[in-house]
Scaffold this active site. Structure first.
Site, PDB file in Angstrom:
ATOM      1  CD  GLU A 102     -43.375  22.907  -0.317  1.00 33.92           C
ATOM      2  OE1 GLU A 102     -43.116  21.783   0.140  1.00 33.92           O
ATOM      3  OE2 GLU A 102     -42.730  23.419  -1.250  1.00 33.92           O
ATOM      4  CG  ASP A 103     -40.839  22.125   3.198  1.00 32.25           C
ATOM      5  OD1 ASP A 103     -41.266  22.704   2.179  1.00 32.25           O
ATOM      6  OD2 ASP A 103     -39.665  21.724   3.291  1.00 32.25           O
ATOM      7  CG  ASP A 106     -37.614  30.691   0.157  1.00 31.52           C
ATOM      8  OD1 ASP A 106     -37.617  31.603   0.997  1.00 31.52           O
ATOM      9  OD2 ASP A 106     -36.604  30.391  -0.495  1.00 31.52           O
ATOM     10  CG  PHE A 155     -31.562  27.914   5.850  1.00 31.02           C
ATOM     11  CD1 PHE A 155     -31.913  27.954   4.513  1.00 31.02           C
ATOM     12  CD2 PHE A 155     -31.315  26.677   6.436  1.00 31.02           C
ATOM     13  CE1 PHE A 155     -31.997  26.791   3.758  1.00 31.02           C
ATOM     14  CE2 PHE A 155     -31.397  25.506   5.691  1.00 31.02           C
ATOM     15  CZ  PHE A 155     -31.740  25.570   4.345  1.00 31.02           C
ATOM     16  NE  ARG A 168     -34.693  15.535   4.716  1.00 35.46           N
ATOM     17  CZ  ARG A 168     -35.072  16.398   3.767  1.00 35.46           C
ATOM     18  NH1 ARG A 168     -36.130  17.140   3.938  1.00 35.46           N
ATOM     19  NH2 ARG A 168     -34.386  16.505   2.647  1.00 35.46           N
TER      20      ARG A 168
HETATM   21  P1  IMP Z   1     -39.666  28.052  -3.261  1.00 37.69           P
HETATM   22  O1  IMP Z   1     -39.868  27.492  -4.627  1.00 37.69           O
HETATM   23  O2  IMP Z   1     -38.571  29.104  -3.262  1.00 37.69           O
HETATM   24  O3  IMP Z   1     -40.922  28.576  -2.620  1.00 37.69           O
HETATM   25  O4  IMP Z   1     -39.013  26.892  -2.444  1.00 37.69           O
HETATM   26  C1  IMP Z   1     -39.586  26.203  -1.456  1.00 37.69           C
HETATM   27  C2  IMP Z   1     -38.620  25.112  -1.047  1.00 37.69           C
HETATM   28  O5  IMP Z   1     -37.314  25.624  -0.725  1.00 37.69           O
HETATM   29  C3  IMP Z   1     -39.109  24.450   0.223  1.00 37.69           C
HETATM   30  O6  IMP Z   1     -39.968  23.386  -0.050  1.00 37.69           O
HETATM   31  C4  IMP Z   1     -37.818  23.994   0.841  1.00 37.69           C
HETATM   32  O7  IMP Z   1     -37.466  22.733   0.336  1.00 37.69           O
HETATM   33  C5  IMP Z   1     -36.785  24.985   0.395  1.00 37.69           C
HETATM   34  N1  IMP Z   1     -36.545  25.962   1.471  1.00 37.69           N
HETATM   35  C6  IMP Z   1     -36.931  27.245   1.500  1.00 37.69           C
HETATM   36  N2  IMP Z   1     -36.570  27.844   2.657  1.00 37.69           N
HETATM   37  C7  IMP Z   1     -35.942  26.882   3.389  1.00 37.69           C
HETATM   38  C8  IMP Z   1     -35.360  26.874   4.709  1.00 37.69           C
HETATM   39  O8  IMP Z   1     -35.354  27.862   5.461  1.00 37.69           O
HETATM   40  N3  IMP Z   1     -34.851  25.687   5.124  1.00 37.69           N
HETATM   41  C9  IMP Z   1     -34.843  24.565   4.345  1.00 37.69           C
HETATM   42  N4  IMP Z   1     -35.388  24.532   3.118  1.00 37.69           N
HETATM   43  C10 IMP Z   1     -35.933  25.684   2.630  1.00 37.69           C
END
Ligand code: IMP
Length: 179
Positions: A102-103, A106, A155, A168
């Protein structure tokens, strides 16, 4: 998505990312027995550069690559979020060594949902790696097995991660600052 003008301040250099990916690949090699295939599952789209660099660091291992796309919908009036699977894996993972890539973690909803879904398919081993972690944003109890970098609640973009589908292609991780 907002059209407000912004600049990007570098937060993690391309060089630091490359060094960390190398470290992480060593940990992955220690975890998965040599001679056993590892199925790397990239979560689309943000992980595509991270997974590309990881698989090359695992060049001496037997590796398969698959992708899954999940989408999370937040609703501020509810305490839970719905995570939908937009694209499922092509391959079977039962009895196999799986590493979900995963990237960013959050709130934690996406990865906890994906892990719940994939563990029901009975892989032999199921591990998770995320390049970035924003622990202060967590809403569900979730911890990836390996994290590249812990970052504050900012962000970020670059190295596969977008803002409104842009940035990206930046080789570093940068923080979006509105001007
Ligand atoms: P989660 O379900 O809230 O943990 O969401 C994770 C996803 O939210 C990541 O895979 C990203 O696609 C997106 N995301 C969360 N923070 C950022 C950010 O700072 N920049 C861009 N995408 C983000």
């Amino acid at each position: 998505m907002s059209e407000r003008p912004y600049v990007i301040d570098e937060m993690i250099s391309a060089k630091s990312i490359a060094a960390r990916v190398e470290d992480l690949s060593r940990k992955i090699k220690d975890e998965f027995p040599k001679g056993e295939r590892i199925v790397l599952v990239g979560l689309l789209r943000g992980s595509f550069i991270f997974i590309a660099d990881l698989v090359r660091e695992l060049g001496d291992r037997d590796v398969e690559v698959d992708f899954l796309e999940a989408s999370s919908y937040g609703n501020s009036t509810e305490s839970s979020r719905e995570v939908r699977i937009l694209k499922d894996l092509r391959g079977e993972i039962e009895g196999r060594n799986v590493l979900v890539v995963e990237d960013i973690v959050d709130t934690g909803y996406t990865l906890s949902h994906v892990i719940h879904l994939l563990s029901a398919r009975k892989p032999k081993k199921l591990k998770t790696i995320a390049l970035l972690d924003k622990p202060t944003r967590r809403e569900v109890d979730f911890k990836a097995d390996w994290i590249g970098f812990e970052i504050p609640d900012e962000f970020v973009v670059g190295y596969g991660i977008d803002y409104a589908q842009c940035n990206r292609n930046l080789p570093f991780i940068g923080k979006v600052r509105f001007i």
